[in-house]
Design an enzyme around this catalytic site. Structure first.
Site, PDB file in Angstrom:
ATOM      1  N   ASP A 193      51.622  28.932  -3.015  1.00 39.29           N
ATOM      2  CA  ASP A 193      50.873  27.868  -2.340  1.00 39.29           C
ATOM      3  C   ASP A 193      51.336  26.492  -2.789  1.00 39.29           C
ATOM      4  O   ASP A 193      51.381  25.556  -1.992  1.00 39.29           O
ATOM      5  CB  ASP A 193      49.369  28.013  -2.621  1.00 39.29           C
ATOM      6  CG  ASP A 193      48.798  29.231  -1.909  1.00 39.29           C
ATOM      7  OD1 ASP A 193      49.480  29.753  -1.001  1.00 39.29           O
ATOM      8  OD2 ASP A 193      47.693  29.670  -2.273  1.00 39.29           O
TER       9      ASP A 193
ATOM     10  N   LYS B 292      54.236  55.637  16.021  1.00 33.62           N
ATOM     11  CA  LYS B 292      53.973  54.882  17.246  1.00 33.62           C
ATOM     12  C   LYS B 292      52.779  53.965  16.977  1.00 33.62           C
ATOM     13  O   LYS B 292      51.639  54.426  16.855  1.00 33.62           O
ATOM     14  CB  LYS B 292      53.676  55.855  18.396  1.00 33.62           C
ATOM     15  CG  LYS B 292      53.563  55.181  19.742  1.00 33.62           C
ATOM     16  CD  LYS B 292      53.565  56.245  20.845  1.00 33.62           C
ATOM     17  CE  LYS B 292      53.518  55.623  22.227  1.00 33.62           C
ATOM     18  NZ  LYS B 292      52.349  54.779  22.470  1.00 33.62           N
TER      19      LYS B 292
ATOM     20  N   LYS C  48      52.170  62.475  21.106  1.00 36.93           N
ATOM     21  CA  LYS C  48      50.874  61.807  21.003  1.00 36.93           C
ATOM     22  C   LYS C  48      49.942  62.550  20.054  1.00 36.93           C
ATOM     23  O   LYS C  48      49.833  63.772  20.099  1.00 36.93           O
ATOM     24  CB  LYS C  48      50.219  61.724  22.384  1.00 36.93           C
ATOM     25  CG  LYS C  48      51.006  60.851  23.355  1.00 36.93           C
ATOM     26  CD  LYS C  48      50.776  59.393  23.135  1.00 36.93           C
ATOM     27  CE  LYS C  48      49.491  58.976  23.814  1.00 36.93           C
ATOM     28  NZ  LYS C  48      49.363  57.510  23.917  1.00 36.93           N
TER      29      LYS C  48
END
Ligand code: IVH
Length: 381
Positions: A39, A115, A313
């Site tokens: 930062d 996927k 799937k």
């Protein structure tokens, strides 16, 4: 007093250091400095750019948000169609796919990947600089969401390469990590705003915000998995291209295997079907792809999908069912929680017959009535 040249030199040094640590943190997962140190580098660069605005180059890490809200998204025509994938749902159907490939090109190597359940995108880099990015749209034409994509911290604004390709188009998925999705919905519920049905909708909605400042707060992430177009040296294999992308600083999923047999492919699918809840993002299957890029050309496409890849799937984590009743549960603290009693439905690998409706306001806001058809989304266990 810093001279202009000194400031330019320090600015360049800071940009390189910040890019380097961003790469270690987001792409390699192995930071070398603390968040506070990081930062303070960014702060120093911001201060420098405030004093010398000409130093704030388009690829500066400080420039991720800054584009003004737009009225609409300009259309971008894809260089080649963004197709979808044919699906298989079990080992037998997968065998069918592998046999069809074998008949055409013999025994070959496959890459098996997860996927990711998000929104498909195409990113274009020109001479190593992130130039523009588009949603999938209808596959032929997508929407220019460049300003929103620039807010994604894992998306490099410049490739880490001394000799980047003149033009590189990579394709992948923008997604919202599960934790960010739950947190976003929790906040929206407090604010009385409509909830997102699932992380995919939340990701797609966040990507299509007209104000990039809103997208910037949505904690989106991106994983790249395909070569769209390259003016430059093309790799011979897909797995080599995935490695190249990672070297360039693009976010690539390490959870993948090279496989030559159905057993190896099924091992990967089974493992992640069982362990999908351990992943920080949602997946809806595995993708099995031919590794050799020339072999892919020989296999070609149908009108809708490549013949060189298929999606295996996993059981859906989202199903519709009927709301049978709403009962009221009394918690340990006496809090009353309305609970949906559902027609049992098989979703995400288990049967669900009840779901919390959180509180009476939420029931009113959603307008759920007994007898309604409802969408059940399973998020973890
Ligand atoms: S390859 C020619 N690899 O799934 C198509 N797609 O249902 C090449 N997706 O449109 C796509 N993860 O948006 C590929 N590892 C992965 C993927 C992936 C998610 C999405 C992609 C595609 C859709 C098809």
């Amino acid at each position: 007093m810093t001279t202009r040249e000194e400031a330019a030199e320090r600015g360049k040094q800071l940009r390189e250091e910040i890019d380097h640590h961003t790469y270690l943190y987001y792409i390699l997962d192995s930071p070398e400095i603390s968040d506070a140190e990081f930062d303070s580098l960014v702060r120093e660069l911001q201060e420098l750019e405030q004093e010398y605005p000409e130093l704030a180059t388009r690829d500066s890490p400080t420039q991720r948000v800054g584009a003004p809200p737009s009225e609409a998204f300009a259309p971008i025509r894809h260089r080649s169609r963004m197709l979808s994938l044919d699906n298989v749902f079990d080992e037998d159907e997968l065998k069918g796919f592998l046999n069809r490939v074998r008949k055409q090109v013999g025994d070959i190597v496959y890459v098996v990947e997860l996927k990711i359940d998000g929104a498909g995108i195409a990113l274009t880099y020109e001479d190593g600089l992130f130039a523009y990015g588009a949603t999938r749209g209808d596959g032929v034409t997508g929407e220019d969401v460049t300003a929103n994509l620039r807010t994604i911290k894992t998306l490099p604004l410049r490739l880490r390469s001394k000799e980047p390709p003149a033009v590189l188009e990579v394709r992948g998925e923008v997604f919202m990590p599960k934790r960010s999705f739950l947190e976003l919905n929790r906040r929206r519920q407090e604010e009385g705003k409509p909830l997102f049905a699932n992380p995919r909708n939340a990701a797609a909605g966040s990507l299509r915000q007209l104000d990039p400042a809103v997208t910037a707060q949505r904690n989106l992430d991106v994983l790249l998995y395909e070569l769209g177009h390259i003016d430059g040296q093309r790799p011979a294999e897909h797995h080599r291209f995935l490695e190249m992308m990672k070297e360039w600083g693009l976010h690539v999923n390490d959870k993948r295997v090279l496989a030559t047999s159905i057993e190896e492919i099924m091992d990967f699918c089974r493992e992640w079907m069982e362990r999908r809840d351990d992943l920080p993002y949602e997946v809806d299957g595995a993708v099995i792809k031919v590794d050799g890029l020339e072999l892919r050309e020989r296999l070609g496409f149908t009108s809708k999908a490549p013949r060189w890849a298929v999606a295996y799937k996993f059981p859906a984590e989202e199903k519709t069912t009927r709301l049978k009743d709403i009962t009221i549960n009394v918690g340990r603290t006496g809090a009353l929680t309305p609970t949906a009693e559902l027609e049992p439905v098989f979703v995400g690998g288990s049967t669900v017959s009840r779901a919390t409706l959180h509180n009476a306001d939420e029931v009113k806001r959603k307008g759920v009535l007994i007898g309604d058809v409802v969408l059940v989304h399973k998020a973890g266990d």
